[in-house]
Design a protein around this motif. Sequence first.
Motif, mmCIF file in Angstrom:
data_model
loop_
_atom_site.group_PDB
_atom_site.id
_atom_site.type_symbol
_atom_site.label_atom_id
_atom_site.label_comp_id
_atom_site.label_asym_id
_atom_site.label_seq_id
_atom_site.Cartn_x
_atom_site.Cartn_y
_atom_site.Cartn_z
ATOM 1 N N UNK A 40 -8.007 -28.654 -5.165
ATOM 2 C CA UNK A 40 -9.346 -28.903 -5.699
ATOM 3 C C UNK A 40 -9.361 -30.223 -6.473
ATOM 4 N N UNK A 41 -8.370 -30.391 -7.347
ATOM 5 C CA UNK A 41 -8.337 -31.617 -8.158
ATOM 6 C C UNK A 41 -8.194 -32.845 -7.251
ATOM 7 N N UNK A 99 -20.684 -29.966 -6.455
ATOM 8 C CA UNK A 99 -20.417 -28.777 -7.270
ATOM 9 C C UNK A 99 -21.702 -27.947 -7.302
ATOM 10 N N UNK A 100 -21.576 -26.686 -6.943
ATOM 11 C CA UNK A 100 -22.700 -25.754 -7.022
ATOM 12 C C UNK A 100 -22.510 -24.871 -8.237
ATOM 13 N N UNK A 123 -16.772 -31.865 1.085
ATOM 14 C CA UNK A 123 -16.085 -30.874 0.254
ATOM 15 C C UNK A 123 -16.967 -30.379 -0.894
ATOM 16 N N UNK A 124 -16.769 -29.132 -1.278
ATOM 17 C CA UNK A 124 -17.628 -28.543 -2.307
ATOM 18 C C UNK A 124 -16.871 -27.502 -3.129
ATOM 19 N N UNK A 125 -17.428 -27.259 -4.307
ATOM 20 C CA UNK A 125 -16.899 -26.230 -5.206
ATOM 21 C C UNK A 125 -18.078 -25.407 -5.709
ATOM 22 N N UNK A 141 -14.144 -24.681 -2.188
ATOM 23 C CA UNK A 141 -13.383 -24.132 -3.312
ATOM 24 C C UNK A 141 -14.297 -23.268 -4.168
ATOM 25 N N UNK A 142 -13.687 -22.376 -4.948
ATOM 26 C CA UNK A 142 -14.520 -21.605 -5.868
ATOM 27 C C UNK A 142 -13.769 -21.336 -7.173
#
Length: 359
Positions: A40-41, A99-100, A123-125, A141-142
């Motif tokens: 993620x980072x 980012x959501x 890409x998203x988180x 990612x979550x």
Amino acid sequence: DKGAYPFYMLKEIDEQPAVMRKLVQEYFGDHDDPQIDENLIKAMADADHIYIVGAGTSYHAALVGARIFERLCGIPTTVHISSEFAYEQPLLSKKPFFIFLSQSGETADSRQVLVNVNAHKWPSLTITNVDKSTLSREATFTELLYAGPEIAVASTKAYTAQIAVEAILAKALGEYLGKDAAKKFDVKHQLGLVANGMQSITDSKKEIEEVAARYLSKPRNAFYIGRGLDWSVSLEAALKLKEISYVQAEGFASGELKHGTIALIEKGTPVLGIITQDRTAGLTRSNLDETRARGANTITIVSRHLSQEDDTIILPDVDECLTPLLSVVPAQLLAYYTSLGKGLDVDKPRNLAKSVTVQ
Ligand code: F6R
């Protein structure tokens, strides 16, 4: 179960110190640095721009998070209302990261943006309170908020948890990028101070209830004003007051008031100033004076080191990036007591649902 509490909202406001401690435990364990998925980072470090997307209170938490990402990581970060972004997508940078923010993980407007993002393989988180929720399953990612179930329609502990998780992430990313501001930001220690600070604010409910009864019970409209992060919190503070007490409230950039909206100030209009940022404290005070000269009742929510004798509500001092975690708490309580004083159903305001699954 709300136990001895008359409403879930009050219980959830009171749970915030425990949520802060839980987040420290979940994200740090015995370590000094946040323990976050390295993939993620890396994905975030690879981005040239971060886009944070949310609705309502989650949008407001995004506004605070964006400032923290920019300060600690030096990556341009912009915030978008999901229902707008879904159908009027702005031009994006070459390497976006999304980012959501969503307490429920089910908000249809936010999901529509994620569908678009996935179609481009960006890409998203998702940062959410609900494990395995739709937004959490569909993002790359979550991360979890660990706030426990939020039952009251008006979001409180999810907002502060969202900001805390954003700050933890910004610390991890900024460190990875070798940024001095991130190295100096001891988020673990600071969140401990925040937890204690929240506790001391929730311990002074009586005073806050009196402020609500005196200034907010009668007027039909009110203003929260501030600059920078204090403006972001003003938006959330105003939303809380609107949705549960039906006072038409507006969160305003304090310097912008004199460019038109000050015309609405009349005798007895409550104007609540949030003052936690060194650079702008004096300016917001002047803006409050301008409204008082036109008849407003001014109420101040101020960090201790910036406080003066006649301030209304004093907040314990914490790092300037994290003051929203404290300044929002009296605003939540003011909304709660205003609603309670009017005999309204605090937990179930009219016309609203906890999770908005239509677009
Ligand atoms: C306000 C409130 C709403 C939600 C919004 C987004 O108190 O609760 O504004 O914040 O409907 O919901 P989530 O975060 O579940 O996507």
